[in-house]
Motif scaffolding. Structure first.
Motif, short mmCIF file in Angstrom:
data_model
loop_
_atom_site.label_atom_id
_atom_site.label_comp_id
_atom_site.label_asym_id
_atom_site.label_seq_id
_atom_site.Cartn_x
_atom_site.Cartn_y
_atom_site.Cartn_z
N LEU A 1 -80.11 51.89 -4.64
CA LEU A 1 -79.20 51.01 -5.35
C LEU A 1 -79.36 49.58 -4.84
O LEU A 1 -79.26 49.33 -3.63
CB LEU A 1 -77.75 51.47 -5.16
N ASN B 1 -69.67 49.60 -16.71
CA ASN B 1 -70.43 49.14 -15.55
C ASN B 1 -71.79 49.83 -15.50
O ASN B 1 -71.96 50.93 -16.03
CB ASN B 1 -69.68 49.42 -14.25
N CYS B 2 -72.75 49.18 -14.87
CA CYS B 2 -74.09 49.72 -14.69
C CYS B 2 -74.54 49.50 -13.26
O CYS B 2 -74.03 48.61 -12.56
CB CYS B 2 -75.10 49.06 -15.64
N SER B 3 -75.51 50.30 -12.83
CA SER B 3 -76.12 50.13 -11.52
C SER B 3 -77.62 49.99 -11.68
O SER B 3 -78.23 50.64 -12.55
CB SER B 3 -75.82 51.33 -10.61
N CYS B 4 -78.22 49.13 -10.84
CA CYS B 4 -79.67 48.90 -10.84
C CYS B 4 -80.29 49.58 -9.63
O CYS B 4 -79.77 49.47 -8.50
CB CYS B 4 -79.99 47.41 -10.79
N PHE B 5 -81.41 50.24 -9.86
CA PHE B 5 -82.09 50.95 -8.79
C PHE B 5 -83.56 50.52 -8.74
O PHE B 5 -84.17 50.25 -9.77
CB PHE B 5 -82.04 52.47 -9.03
N THR C 1 -71.44 44.44 -14.25
CA THR C 1 -70.18 44.69 -14.92
C THR C 1 -70.12 43.90 -16.22
O THR C 1 -71.13 43.31 -16.65
CB THR C 1 -69.00 44.33 -13.99
N VAL D 1 -72.69 53.65 -15.49
CA VAL D 1 -71.68 54.20 -14.59
C VAL D 1 -70.42 54.41 -15.44
O VAL D 1 -69.74 53.45 -15.80
CB VAL D 1 -71.39 53.24 -13.42
N LYS E 1 -75.10 46.00 -8.66
CA LYS E 1 -74.09 46.55 -9.55
C LYS E 1 -73.75 45.51 -10.62
O LYS E 1 -73.57 44.34 -10.30
CB LYS E 1 -72.83 46.94 -8.77
#
Length: 392
Positions: free
Chosen positions: A68, A382-386, A73, A96, A71
């Motif tokens: 991760l 919301n989203c998360s970047c990896f 939004t 998310v 994050k």
């Protein structure tokens, strides 16, 4: 001193050469040989993993894991660097919880976003502040600012195209009448009609609509409004639901019963049966789209229950929901830092070109390494970047 310096430099060069030939070159030679045999899709990741697993003195099992790194939004955006630079996606972005995204395609982005290109290119350097190994970090969403819209500062003269040559009228065919219905006036205080239905009836109607070419692609808000606006109409056996030649006023979905389709061709010829409908069958689309006279008769072969949607209501619903959605979307875009220097008209054009796309929790929106053809703004959720990292 100069002679001694030259000797020292020469000795150092020989020392480095010997070091490389004895320690590094044999391993790299073996690695490159294996890579040429394997021909991996990503030679760099393959090489990194091979070197870890085939370390001359400390080999270890290596695997790629997702780490991760960011994050995101509401109002954050991602995907723009892939569009601008042509590079593959630099990170994987996952939803998310439930997420609604405004999506702009590459073609629309190129056509509409003008000076936005220059601003984003200038801000590409800011993506390097993320602690990621690549030079350009795509999926940052810190809200880089830009200028105007669409495809560069093209003057109106440059943007205009010569008027096309007149198309010859087709021969041997009668003139088509009432191709489009008259314009609909939509009052600001207009409220779509709503007819009582049981939950079971609403569920059946929703199922019918999902299988119709005309209404299947309505967004959830418009679909709910349309379902409420259908009114129940019953027909007795041998009664015409629609009659060939009459003005088209309603679109029908058959809820129960059976009906046959009859056509007189030419008009004074005997009727010929050409089709039949059971529950779920829908007919009368041209009434909603064009207002054309009925092209066939649909006759009940037993008592029938139908759901009917009149042309005027349908068109007003499409106008009102579309107008409301566009107003809401334009207001939302005015709060996105990326677009805060655009005029209202420019934001409206971008809002018009965007589509809403929904993702559930854990869904992958963009995948690291894939080519990029779309740009995203988070409308809700919301989203998360990896990033992929080598773990050993």
């Amino acid at each position: 001193m100069s002679g001694e310096g030259a000797v020292t430099a020469g000795a150092k060069s020989e020392q480095v050469k010997a070091y490389l030939e004895s320690t590094v070159v044999p391993v790299l030679t073996q690695a490159l040989t294996q890579m040429c045999i394997s021909e991996p899709d990503d030679p760099f990741n393959w090489l990194a993993q091979w070197l870890v697993e085939n370390h001359p003195t400390k080999p270890s099992k290596a695997e790629w894991t997702e780490t991760l790194v960011l994050k995101l939004t509401v109002g954050n955006f991602f995907g723009e660097i892939a569009l601008l630079s042509g590079k593959p996606r630099q990170a994987t972005v996952k939803a998310v919880g439930s997420v609604a995204l405004l999506v702009l395609s590459r073609d629309a982005f190129t056509r509409l976003c003008g000076n936005l290109f220059e601003i984003l290119r200038r801000n590409m350097s800011t993506y390097s502040t993320m602690e990621l190994p690549d030079d350009v970090k795509e999926d940052d969403a810190t809200g880089a600012k830009e200028d105007e819209y669409a495809g560069g500062n093209v003057s109106e003269e440059e943007d205009e195209e010569p008027a096309p040559a007149p198309v010859p009228a087709p021969r041997g065919r009668g003139r088509r009448t009432n191709v489009f219905v008259e314009a609909v006036q939509l009052d600001d205080d207009w409220v779509p009609p709503s007819y009582d239905k049981t939950d079971e009836e609403k569920g059946r109607l929703d199922g019918y609509i999902s299988k119709t070419a005309l209404l299947a692609y309505l967004d959830p808000k418009a679909r709910t409004t349309v379902i409420a606006a259908f009114q129940k109409k019953t027909f007795s056996k041998d009664e015409n639901i629609i009659t060939q030649g009459d003005d088209g006023d309603y679109y029908y979905i058959l809820d129960s019963g059976h009906a046959d389709v009859w056509i007189c061709k030419p008009k004074d010829a005997p009727e010929a049966k050409v089709f039949e409908y059971n529950a779920g069958g829908a007919f009368g689309e041209l009434a909603l789209l064009h207002g054309e006279p009925r092209l066939a008769s649909v006759r009940a072969t037993e008592d029938c229950v139908t759901w009917a949607l009149d042309r005027d209501t349908f068109r007003k619903i499409m106008m009102s929901t579309g107008k409301q959605d566009m107003n809401e979307r334009t207001q939302f875009l005015s709060k996105v830092s990326l677009l805060d220097e655009l005029t209202l008209f420019e934001r409206f054009k971008i809002a018009e070109a965007m589509e809403v796309r929904n993702f559930e929790d854990g869904a992958t929106i963009v995948q690291e390494g894939e080519s990029g053809s779309e740009f995203f703004i988070i409308q809700s959720g919301n989203c998360s970047c990896f990033k992929k990292t080598l773990k050993f």
